[in-house]
Write an enzyme that holds these catalytic residues in place. Sequence first.
Site, short mmCIF file in Angstrom:
data_model
loop_
_atom_site.label_atom_id
_atom_site.label_comp_id
_atom_site.label_asym_id
_atom_site.label_seq_id
_atom_site.Cartn_x
_atom_site.Cartn_y
_atom_site.Cartn_z
N ASP A 237 1.05 -1.00 0.18
CA ASP A 237 0.04 -0.18 -0.10
C ASP A 237 1.20 1.36 0.11
O ASP A 237 2.09 0.56 -0.33
CB ASP A 237 -0.70 0.06 1.02
CG ASP A 237 -1.99 1.02 0.91
OD1 ASP A 237 -2.28 1.19 0.47
OD2 ASP A 237 -3.22 0.48 1.84
C1 BGC Z 1 -5.30 3.34 0.38
C2 BGC Z 1 -5.58 2.21 -1.19
C3 BGC Z 1 -4.75 2.84 -2.27
C4 BGC Z 1 -3.95 3.26 -2.70
C5 BGC Z 1 -3.15 4.10 -3.83
C6 BGC Z 1 -3.81 3.90 -0.42
O1 BGC Z 1 -3.62 4.81 1.21
O2 BGC Z 1 -5.17 2.16 0.91
O3 BGC Z 1 -6.74 1.60 -1.10
O4 BGC Z 1 -4.95 2.18 -2.96
O5 BGC Z 1 -3.71 4.89 -1.32
O6 BGC Z 1 -4.18 5.61 -3.60
#
Ligand code: BGC
Length: 896
Positions: free
Chosen positions: A307
Amino acid sequence: MLCAASAQPLFLSLLSTPFFVRQASAQDLPSDPRYEAFQAAAADNQTTARIAVPDGYVAAPAYPAPYGGWVEEWSASYAKAAELVSQMTLAEKTNISTGTGYFMGRCVGNTGSALRLGFPQLCLQDSALGVKGTDNVTAFPPGITVGATWNKDLMYARGVAIGQEFKGKGVNVYLGPTVGPLGRKPRGGRNWEGFGADPVLQAVGGALTIKAVQEQGVMATIKHFIANEQESYRMYNPFQPGISSNVDDRTMHELYMWPFAEGIRAGVASIMTAYNAVNGSACAQNSYNINHLLKDELGFQGFAMSDWLSQISGAASALAGLDMTMPGDPTVPLFGDAWWAFHLTEAALNGSVPMDRIDDMTTRIVAAWYQTGQDQDYPEPNFSTWTQDATGLLYPGALFSPSGVVNEFVNVQGDHAAVARTVSMEAVTMLKNENNTLPLSESTPLKVFGSAAEENPDGINSCSDKSCNKGTLGMGWGSGTANYGYIDSPIEALTGRAENVTSYLTDSFPSNAVVNDGDVALVFITSDSGENYLSVEGNPGDRTASGLNAWHNGDKLVQDAADKYDTVIVIVQTVGPILLEEWIDLPSVKAVLFQHLPGQEAGESLTNVLFGDESPSGHLPYSIPYKEDDLPESVGIVGFELGQPQDTFSEGLYIDYRYLNKQNITPRYPFGHGLSYTSFNYSATISPGIELTSAPPTRPAKGTTPAYSTAIPEPSEAYEPDGFDKVWRYIYSWLSKSDADSAYEKRNSSNYPYPEGYSTEQMAGVAAGGAQGGNPALWDTAFNVTATVTNTGDAPGKAVAQAYVQFPDGISYDTPIIQLRDFEKTATLQPGESADVTLTITRKDISVWDVVSQNWVIPNVEGEYKIWIGESSGALSLACSSTGLTCDGGLKSPVA
Ligand code: BGC
């Protein structure tokens, strides 16, 4: 300007935290070297401390990372990938597994490429409900609304439409579906992104979305692995590790892994690890989770990505099985540094990270690209997440960026509004309907209350990433959002349809409200939540401030309306359960409809139900308790704790209805509840499938995987090309000649402190594995139930047949009284009409995860399993017996 409004909050909120002091990011913990940070980088080698978690919760070491490519469905793609990867230089390989840096490309994540060999940069883009941050797309209803339809065809149809939109915009990797959080905590901020508080409902929603999206040629990403059940304290920062979700092995398998297993079985190309730790080990470098559970037991063949900014080590995360780092930056973004990229190149050259790991991570990514057919004419991105203008910075994160065309305004909507509208309509869940108040007649005088009936007057996209609850609540907030092209608001649809509508669209009851005999008051109320990088009205993602009550004094608005009008219909737009007790039993409150989160199609989808074109057919994807105290204390949001916040899943398997049933607590509305304008009768027959055995048959052996030379390549494979014009802050995988040479010189004297339990010997594979999702025998049919559903009322309508399994009495495993195992929604049945639906109960459905044998076990093959069929977990009176092979109605419900 660095970036458009939509990107600012995350960026600013990160900068405003102490998150960015990399030097301070860890303390050494020599006693547990698993968390050794990037040795190769390394004079300033950092480690992340492992903090003790409660006894009994273990993140055991699991090495090495299993190679991908051993299942038949992927073997052709792996063969092609191996051919390509074997021609790559080391720097090309390490370029593919890294992002180019935050804001360094048009998409939310952008990988490096190997253009020399025709492998492009990949565009990774949010969100699970539609293409984020751009124009000319559909803002689909989110997962929770899809779950509430209980309609598998619609789950799939929405996935097809989403896949087409992502492909049309040139996105390679769709950052969805979300199946974790599972919804263990009703206050959890991101539950609405997933499909409901039950592993099977989540699994079906997730797997059908993956299948549909990938059939369009887009790689899907199932996220967040795993046990990411609250937003508060989710991320590691220099002063505090992210929250540790402490989960026991059985609960992990029977609840939290279940939807991931089904997503992998559907062939998902990618998984995203979660921000939190599990059993003390950060998910982006938890070798047990990634190497053991995901890649070995669940047979995951795609690539595991971090993530955003959750990677906290270099070599350690590579060894633990991570395959791609996103967005490429280290803990402190935007300085051109990285945990991987050139550092991973260095780690390969100096021998810290073995070449087979580098080759495997590259091959997994390239194979997933072939697997979805992206080697054939796949479009390039034609939009930018960071600006809505036609031209702009190509690398908004760079100090000096070239400019160019970044938005081509390609319209990808097709006829997807129709799919979105049908989902929102079939999700409408009628909880109460006294005296057949609904459906309404168009001539009934309507008085409409509540700001949620109209679109946000400040502009439908005025709050970045939907970080305000103003106007119609079509989605929660955070990265899981998309721009609205428009909102079909309830008030628009009502005034376009009913003859006499007066609106008072405020959240406090107006003093000038006109009350006439025969008026019906429609009261719109909401409850919102979202992702932790934004706070809304004091709620930091999770509903900590609002609790489970309606926002903006919604309870009072309903009460005031109920004081004045004889007939009040409450319409709820919500991320999850809300408490209804302050008004649900008021004599005037005749009907309650949950729209869940309707996305852009909030109007007609509602009026079609209100005026009776369609019977409501949504069912609750969670239980609604009388009070929050009815739920286990352990599912509350964990607050600040010194050190690592500990979130111990001590309720085990007992979340949502599983807990309420065990405690004999009747909910206000049970999981699966949803009324219709008609009524249905159910009867059933059962037929046996396989002969049951306690343990499943032996798994198939792993197939072959690509073989590469394991020799450390020549340092020249990493040299930065002469005269290359670098963009400052962009992340590259090359090294200077001197750095490459000096790393290579150390190759035989690496003193990398490999983690405890480290091995380079590939494993044969655990007994519970054998194919994507696990041992394929787990999906053998144990029983088929054919349910005959008859419309016994006088309106047309769709029914949802739900199958819950009850395990035999007297088994030695403590098991929830009933557990959802399958469901089917009928087509529209006319009054008097019947239809058959098939509900399948697999071997896995009647097994428990045995922590000793580390396998799925049928606890008593001779015992009587009951398969309860009904339209809600609280309305079960028909059961089929696995021993008698008969089905009987009129039985006493197994639960309160
Ligand atoms: C989130 C993800 C997301 C990623 C990209 C993170 O903060 O937890 O679900 O895909 O950011 O934006």
